[in-house]
Write a protein that holds these residues in place. Structure first.
Motif, short mmCIF file in Angstrom:
data_model
loop_
_atom_site.label_atom_id
_atom_site.label_comp_id
_atom_site.label_asym_id
_atom_site.label_seq_id
_atom_site.Cartn_x
_atom_site.Cartn_y
_atom_site.Cartn_z
N UNK A 105 0.65 -1.19 0.04
CA UNK A 105 -0.03 0.18 0.19
C UNK A 105 0.86 1.33 0.01
N UNK A 106 1.90 1.21 0.75
CA UNK A 106 2.77 2.28 0.86
C UNK A 106 3.61 2.58 -0.56
N UNK A 117 2.84 11.66 4.57
CA UNK A 117 1.86 11.44 5.29
C UNK A 117 0.93 10.70 4.72
N UNK A 118 0.49 10.88 3.19
CA UNK A 118 -0.50 10.20 2.38
C UNK A 118 0.26 8.71 2.33
N UNK A 122 -1.97 5.39 3.48
CA UNK A 122 -2.02 4.21 2.48
C UNK A 122 -1.62 2.93 3.20
N UNK A 123 -0.41 2.82 3.63
CA UNK A 123 0.08 1.79 4.65
C UNK A 123 -0.88 1.25 5.45
N UNK A 124 -1.38 2.23 6.36
CA UNK A 124 -2.26 2.09 7.42
C UNK A 124 -3.36 1.12 6.82
N UNK A 156 4.65 2.75 10.71
CA UNK A 156 6.11 2.60 10.38
C UNK A 156 6.55 2.30 9.35
N UNK A 157 6.02 1.24 8.55
CA UNK A 157 6.56 0.95 7.39
C UNK A 157 6.15 1.98 6.18
N UNK A 158 5.07 2.49 6.31
CA UNK A 158 4.45 3.65 5.51
C UNK A 158 5.59 4.94 5.66
N UNK A 159 5.88 5.14 6.90
CA UNK A 159 6.95 6.23 7.05
C UNK A 159 8.28 6.18 6.58
#
Length: 206
Positions: A105-106, A117-118, A122-124, A156-159
């Motif tokens: 997703x990220x 932030x987006x 998306x990851x969450x 965390x993965x998305x960040x």
């Protein structure tokens, strides 16, 4: 091929989770199927809507839909004691699904050139959105907000990916493995975010 295997594992784990919760709530076979599909694909659908990916992209995953339906059939017909034994390996597969879906997703948001932030959102949503919808439809408080740390690992993965770190293929695999391990450690050690209970004073309405 590695991402395909992780997607298969995640789809099976999430579909099984939705089906089991539906049966716990005494849903009929249609309700079981709907809750299982929502759990497996709901997060991805919401992500696509929010970051502008055509919604029809979800229908290109025909093989995963068939796999989810097959999972529902198996869960629905096997003896209840077998489902009980699914709990421990199910947690492991669910952790893999969370990490793989969060990273995917990220990356979808990164490819669309969205902000960090987006990418986190998306990851969450991809990793946790299906479970949230599942719990709402089942009339439960979403588990991701009140059990061991879950959504934070997807964030965390998305960040990390949103900041431009670990975006090569091996970095993505390492990140997926790390998020899986962190999720399993949070289950094993009962890691939780701080809580605060609030109750109104007895004379509040006086």
């Amino acid at each position: 091929m590695t991402w395909e295997i992780l997607s298969i594992i995640g789809t099976i784990a999430f579909a099984a989770s939705g089906a089991i919760i539906a049966m716990e709530e005494d849903y009929d076979v249609l309700g079981v199927a709907v809750l299982a599909l929502v759990t497996a694909f709901g997060g991805g659908i919401i992500r696509n809507l929010l970051i502008g990916i055509p919604i029809q992209e979800i229908w290109t995953q025909g093989s995963l839909f068939k796999l989810a339906i097959l999972t529902v059939i198996i869960i629905f017909i096997i003896p209840s004691k077998w489902i009980f034994y699914w709990e421990k390996p199910g947690t492991f597969f669910d952790a893999i699904g969370l990490s793989a879906f969060a990273v995917q997703g990220a990356l979808a948001a990164v490819d669309a050139n969205y902000s960090t932030a987006a990418v986190v959102v998306a990851a969450v949503l991809t990793g946790c959105g299906g479970g949230i919808i599942r719990d709402v439809l089942a009339g439960r408080k979403p588990l991701v907000f009140r059990t061991e740390i879950y959504a934070i690992w997807a964030a965390l993965a998305g960040f990390i990916l949103g900041m431009g770190w670990m975006q090569d293929i091996w970095g993505e695999y390492i990140l997926t493995a790390c998020i899986t391990v962190l999720r399993l450690l949070s289950v094993r050690n009962h890691w939780q975010l701080p809580k605060r209970n609030y109750t109104k004073p007895r004379d509040f309405y006086r």
